[in-house]
Design a protein around this motif. Sequence first.
Motif, short mmCIF file in Angstrom:
data_model
loop_
_atom_site.label_atom_id
_atom_site.label_comp_id
_atom_site.label_asym_id
_atom_site.label_seq_id
_atom_site.Cartn_x
_atom_site.Cartn_y
_atom_site.Cartn_z
N VAL A 1 -0.28 -40.53 8.92
CA VAL A 1 -1.73 -40.13 8.88
C VAL A 1 -2.39 -40.41 10.16
O VAL A 1 -3.02 -39.55 10.70
CB VAL A 1 -2.51 -40.71 7.59
N THR A 2 -2.08 -41.70 10.49
CA THR A 2 -2.84 -42.14 11.98
C THR A 2 -2.28 -41.39 13.07
O THR A 2 -3.33 -41.33 14.03
CB THR A 2 -2.52 -43.72 11.95
N LEU A 3 -1.04 -40.98 13.03
CA LEU A 3 -0.79 -40.29 14.25
C LEU A 3 -1.44 -38.75 14.41
O LEU A 3 -1.75 -38.19 15.51
CB LEU A 3 0.81 -39.97 14.38
N VAL A 4 -1.64 -38.18 13.06
CA VAL A 4 -2.32 -36.85 13.15
C VAL A 4 -3.78 -37.26 13.53
O VAL A 4 -4.16 -36.39 14.26
CB VAL A 4 -2.23 -36.40 11.57
N GLU A 5 -4.51 -38.08 13.16
CA GLU A 5 -5.77 -38.50 13.55
C GLU A 5 -5.78 -38.58 15.15
O GLU A 5 -6.55 -38.03 15.84
CB GLU A 5 -6.32 -39.60 12.64
N ALA A 6 -4.97 -39.55 15.36
CA ALA A 6 -4.73 -39.88 17.22
C ALA A 6 -4.56 -38.59 17.76
O ALA A 6 -5.33 -38.24 18.86
CB ALA A 6 -4.01 -40.95 17.16
N ALA A 7 -3.64 -37.71 17.33
CA ALA A 7 -3.14 -36.54 18.18
C ALA A 7 -4.58 -35.52 18.06
O ALA A 7 -4.83 -34.78 19.19
CB ALA A 7 -2.04 -35.94 17.54
N GLN A 8 -5.11 -35.28 17.07
CA GLN A 8 -6.37 -34.24 17.03
C GLN A 8 -7.55 -34.80 17.96
O GLN A 8 -8.00 -34.19 18.64
CB GLN A 8 -6.82 -33.96 15.59
N GLY A 9 -7.65 -36.25 17.63
CA GLY A 9 -8.60 -36.86 18.62
C GLY A 9 -8.27 -36.80 20.13
O GLY A 9 -9.09 -36.47 20.88
N PHE A 10 -6.86 -36.86 20.25
CA PHE A 10 -6.50 -37.03 22.00
C PHE A 10 -6.62 -35.43 22.48
O PHE A 10 -7.29 -35.32 23.49
CB PHE A 10 -4.90 -37.29 21.80
N LEU A 11 -6.43 -34.75 21.48
CA LEU A 11 -6.45 -33.08 22.18
C LEU A 11 -8.03 -32.65 22.34
O LEU A 11 -8.32 -32.26 23.29
CB LEU A 11 -5.90 -31.99 21.22
N TRP A 12 -8.82 -33.07 21.40
CA TRP A 12 -10.37 -32.67 21.37
C TRP A 12 -11.01 -33.47 22.66
O TRP A 12 -11.70 -32.95 23.20
CB TRP A 12 -10.77 -33.05 19.87
N GLY A 13 -10.71 -34.75 22.70
CA GLY A 13 -11.41 -35.46 23.59
C GLY A 13 -11.19 -35.26 24.98
O GLY A 13 -11.94 -35.01 25.97
N ASN A 14 -9.67 -34.82 25.24
CA ASN A 14 -9.35 -34.74 26.77
C ASN A 14 -9.60 -33.08 26.98
O ASN A 14 -9.96 -32.86 27.92
CB ASN A 14 -7.67 -34.88 26.64
N ALA A 15 -9.51 -32.40 25.89
CA ALA A 15 -9.80 -30.81 26.23
C ALA A 15 -11.30 -30.67 26.61
O ALA A 15 -11.63 -30.04 27.81
CB ALA A 15 -9.57 -29.96 25.05
N ILE A 16 -12.32 -31.37 26.11
CA ILE A 16 -13.44 -31.57 26.44
C ILE A 16 -13.80 -32.10 27.77
O ILE A 16 -14.87 -31.61 28.31
CB ILE A 16 -14.54 -32.30 25.38
N ALA A 17 -13.13 -33.20 28.09
CA ALA A 17 -13.48 -34.10 29.08
C ALA A 17 -12.80 -32.98 30.24
O ALA A 17 -13.49 -33.00 31.58
CB ALA A 17 -12.41 -35.31 29.19
N LEU A 18 -11.72 -32.30 30.25
CA LEU A 18 -11.18 -31.60 31.54
C LEU A 18 -12.16 -30.41 31.44
O LEU A 18 -12.23 -29.94 32.71
CB LEU A 18 -9.82 -31.04 30.84
#
Length: 267
Positions: free
Chosen positions: A66-83
């Motif tokens: 569960v935590t890895l899914v949350e971290a992966a989705q947050g990682f993708l969203w946060g970095n996509a918006i940052a880039l």
Amino acid sequence: MTRVRLPSWAVGVAGSLVIVALWWISALTVFSGVGAGARRAIPTPPEVVSQWAADGATFYGRNFGVTLVEAAQGFLWGNAIALLLASVVLVVPRTEGLITQIATITYCIPIVAIGPLVLIIAGAPDSGDPSGTAIFLAALSCFFTTVVGTLLGLRAADRAALDVVTVYGGNAFTQLRKVRLIAALPSILTALQIAVPAAFLGAILGEYFGKVDLGIGPAMTSAQQSLNAARVWGIALASGAVAIVGFAFFGMLGRLVTPWSRGRSSA
């Protein structure tokens, strides 16, 4: 006298053994507790390994999944918006002040202060589902690092190469696509490497606010409440191992994709 130079992996193994030895000695001496029935605040390495075996792969797989899914989705969203925002600064330079301020604000806001507000907006998830609060805090945790790293990398492009694109009729977007992105790859991958443990930690912290029944956060809370120090340490060490694996993955990816950044020629 010839000096023997150990490989990096041997130095790492030796350092790990020293840390385990110090941990073991401290658990048996300094933090051993008082009295026959006293609980140790720091368990010994065999006690942690024994607790790992008792909990089994099902316990860790269910909670870490569960935590890895949350971290992966947050990682993708946060970095996509940052880039995306960092690229906008290069195309529209006037937006730099605004985007930099937004990134700085996200970095300065304490997670413990914004967590309850995000929980009110996102709401509690269904049983076993990823927490929206954890995903948001994971994205927030890696946003600033990626924005700053990407901007520094995009500005490191060779001036002569940018002038060549301009001479051949290229605009700012062409410079970004043909020159700046290639020059920025080492910095972007380094920022993503740092963002992996940051997103993982943000997801764990989000679970403390997100009213979830599965995940590393609730598992560690339950272990703390039952005074099961071995399980707390086992979860913490497993979490550190997962973060290190993600960190090392992007480190190896950076070496493969951008060999010139370390003075090596590509194959």
